[in-house]
Design a protein around this motif. Structure first.
Motif, PDB file in Angstrom:
ATOM      1  N   GLY A   2       0.808  -1.212   0.000  1.00  0.00           N
ATOM      2  CA  GLY A   2       0.000   0.000   0.000  1.00  0.00           C
ATOM      3  C   GLY A   2       0.838   1.258   0.000  1.00  0.00           C
ATOM      4  N   ALA A   3       0.173   2.386  -0.136  1.00  0.00           N
ATOM      5  CA  ALA A   3       0.838   3.694  -0.176  1.00  0.00           C
ATOM      6  C   ALA A   3       0.475   4.495   1.065  1.00  0.00           C
ATOM      7  CB  ALA A   3       0.429   4.450  -1.433  1.00  0.00           C
ATOM      8  N   VAL A   4       1.436   5.217   1.584  1.00  0.00           N
ATOM      9  CA  VAL A   4       1.212   6.146   2.686  1.00  0.00           C
ATOM     10  C   VAL A   4       1.429   7.552   2.140  1.00  0.00           C
ATOM     11  CG1 VAL A   4       1.938   6.900   4.981  1.00  0.00           C
ATOM     12  CG2 VAL A   4       1.968   4.469   4.389  1.00  0.00           C
ATOM     13  N   ASP A   5       0.362   8.307   2.051  1.00  0.00           N
ATOM     14  CA  ASP A   5       0.411   9.632   1.443  1.00  0.00           C
ATOM     15  C   ASP A   5       1.091  10.627   2.376  1.00  0.00           C
ATOM     16  OD1 ASP A   5       0.001  11.761  -0.237  1.00  0.00           O
ATOM     17  OD2 ASP A   5      -2.174  11.883   0.076  1.00  0.00           O
ATOM     18  N   VAL A   6       1.998  11.435   1.829  1.00  0.00           N
ATOM     19  CA  VAL A   6       2.603  12.516   2.608  1.00  0.00           C
ATOM     20  C   VAL A   6       1.949  13.858   2.282  1.00  0.00           C
ATOM     21  CG1 VAL A   6       4.811  11.324   2.788  1.00  0.00           C
ATOM     22  CG2 VAL A   6       4.448  12.963   0.921  1.00  0.00           C
TER      23      VAL A   6
END
Length: 554
Positions: free
Chosen positions: A330-334
């Motif tokens: 998954g992606a962790v948005d900054v």
């Protein structure tokens, strides 16, 4: 933007909270001397850039020529840190459901930052910024690595039971909260935005970056440096893409997935052979189909047979893996408005150091993060300092400082305009015009630079300094093997000469040399500051004493 700015400031306040951070901090260095340096340095910095109770473990990557790559390098560093922890009396298995562990990769030559890493004897993460940190009760210049550890520590509380991996030269301030509930066994930091059109893809230059695409099921896929048409074709079976963004590269994995990788790559780890990176050798084979993977690796000039073999190997590792309730990748948005301060190139080092003097929101945020005010801080300065300069821990008798950033400078006179001075000791005058950078330099007399001039001091264990020169618009990567700016040697030659240098001994010797120059200047200033009659009287008395001694011998 007011709402975004408020979030950015809240995140910086969270980063400045010394009770927030990872339970275990692992630093992976290029050699054993650097590991020893960081073990001592970071233990002295606990309670400042990390929590007071953080366990510090610095290890070196003693791998075969060419390095392990950041995937194998991560696994090897973790195993080596576990062994070191056991020798310190800590549990040998560092990662548990109750602990958060971070690895910071610092290896590399730092060619594009040259000549600054040379001034730290190849200890690239030890390059200093114009900010202060308390190390063992003493205010010292903050290093790039320490700023990264401080910034990334905000991910520690929400990553229990996970191993996080960061690079040692990038500071980023998310524009959304860094607190999240991990939903995947592996996740990667990304500056996400809505899926774009072909024209926007080209305008944003997405074909030049490693990209992460996220579908409507919140599963992520990794692609690298591809056109819009290629990306949409390769991801056709991935489902509807709702967002896409550039990857920051930093990732985290659960203990369960880490154990799979440690077992799956055990042969390489035990023999210290091979080179594998996380993006092409982990995330891509885990997130795209086999044919798509072969095509993507073909763009890296990797043959189809080799790519298929690696793809099947990774899939075999995962064949019996129980994902439970979590997704795989998954992606962790900054956030789309995140601030990103990359110190990996000389021009960027200069850019972000000088940003401290500006008045916009990002500059104010930067000063808040680094705890640097405009004007002077912890200094004794007789020079005039304008409102667009930052002067910290300096002792300067006279001069004029405008639009400049100074840290740990001791000189009789400084005339600086649009310059950066870090760790400078001069018995006389320092002249640094626009674009000049002076770093770790000692001079018993004057130190005169021209515009864009870069001068750094490279010390040895005896305290002798070699002056290396460059220009602020020279790319050290392109000039790595060349002899530039009147030097006697190339940046590469300096690098090779310092491969086995004990950086801790050099730091002690260089600080002693700086102190010597500073003490001598202080003595000279005291003498010159005395009334003329006192000086004359002292001279007469000294002359009489010498004459008496000579007559006595006769």
């Amino acid at each position: 933007m007011a709402g975004v700015n408020a979030v950015l400031n809240e995140n910086v306040e969270y980063m400045n909270d010394v009770s927030v951070g990872f339970d275990v901090v692992i630093v992976c260095t290029s050699n054993e001397f650097q590991a020893d340096f960081w073990q001592t340095r970071l233990e002295g910095g606990r309670g400042t850039v990390m929590t007071a109770n953080s366990v510090v473990l610095a290890v070196d990557e003693d791998w075969s020529d060419g390095g392990a790559g950041n995937a194998l390098g991560t696994f090897y560093a973790y195993q080596k840190a576990c062994r070191k922890a056991a020798s310190f009396g800590h549990p040998a298995d560092l990662l548990t459901s109750a602990s958060s562990v971070a690895i910071y990769h610092t290896a590399g030559k730092g060619t594009r930052l040259a000549p600054l890493p040379g001034a730290e004897n190849n200890n690239k993460p030890g390059v200093k910024l114009p900010a202060l940190v308390n190390i063992g009760g003493e205010l010292r210049p903050l290093t790039i690595l320490e700023s990264v550890i401080k910034q990334t520590g905000v991910y520690g509380p929400c990553r229990k039971g996970r191993l996080s991996v960061f690079w040692g030269d990038q500071v980023f301030i998310p524009s959304i909260s860094p607190t999240y509930e991990p939903a995947h066994h592996a996740d990667i930091l990304v500056a996400l935005g809505d899926m774009v059109s072909k024209q926007e893809w080209e305008d944003k230059g997405y074909d030049k970056y490693g990209l992460i695409a996220v579908n409507t099921s919140n599963q992520a896929a990794q692609v690298e440096k591809v056109s819009y048409d290629t990306a949409t074709r390769l991801l056709a079976s991935f489902g509807d893409i709702k967002s896409v963004g550039t990857s920051l590269g930093s990732f985290s994995v659960t203990k369960e997935l880490l154990d799979v990788f440690l077992e799956g790559f055990s042969e390489e780890l035990s023999t210290k052979t091979g080179k594998l990176d996380s993006d092409p050798h982990l995330w891509m084979p885990l997130s795209v189909g086999e044919n798509e993977y072969v095509e993507l690796m073909g763009q890296k000039d990797v043959g189809a047979e080799e790519s298929r073999a690696h793809y099947k190997r990774v899939q075999k590792m995962m064949s019996s893996f129980d994902m439970g309730e979590k997704g795989l990748f998954g992606a962790v948005d900054v956030g789309g408005s995140a601030c990103w301060w990359d110190y990996g190139q000389l021009k960027w080092y200069q850019k972000y150091c000088l940003r401290l003097r500006d008045s916009d929101d990002e500059a104010q945020l930067m000063r808040k993060f680094y705890d640097i005010p405009l004007g002077t801080q912890a200094s004794s300065v007789g020079a005039s300092v304008d409102t667009m300069s930052c002067v910290s821990k300096c002792n300067i008798a006279s001069g004029c400082i405008t639009g400049s950033v100074l840290m740990d400078v001791d000189a009789e006179c400084v005339e600086a305009d649009g310059a950066i001075l870090v760790g400078v000791s001069a018995g006389g005058k320092v002249v640094a015009p626009k674009g000049a950078i002076v770093y770790n330099v000692t001079a018993p007399g004057d130190l005169i630079l021209t515009e864009k001039d870069v001068q750094v001091g490279v010390f040895n264990t005896k305290g002798a300094m070699k002056l290396m020169r460059s220009a602020s618009d020279v790319d050290g990567g392109k000039a790595w093997k060349k002899v530039v700016s009147g030097n006697e040697e190339s940046f590469e030659t300096i690098y090779k000469a310092n491969l086995t240098t004990d950086v801790s001994l050099v730091e002690t010797a260089s600080r002693a040399k700086h102190d010597e120059i500073r003490v001598e200047r202080k003595k000279k200033s005291l003498i010159l500051g005395l009334p003329p009659l006192v000086v004359a009287g002292a001279a007469v008395a000294l002359g009489a004493a010498i004459l008496f001694a000579v007559m006595k011998r006769r």
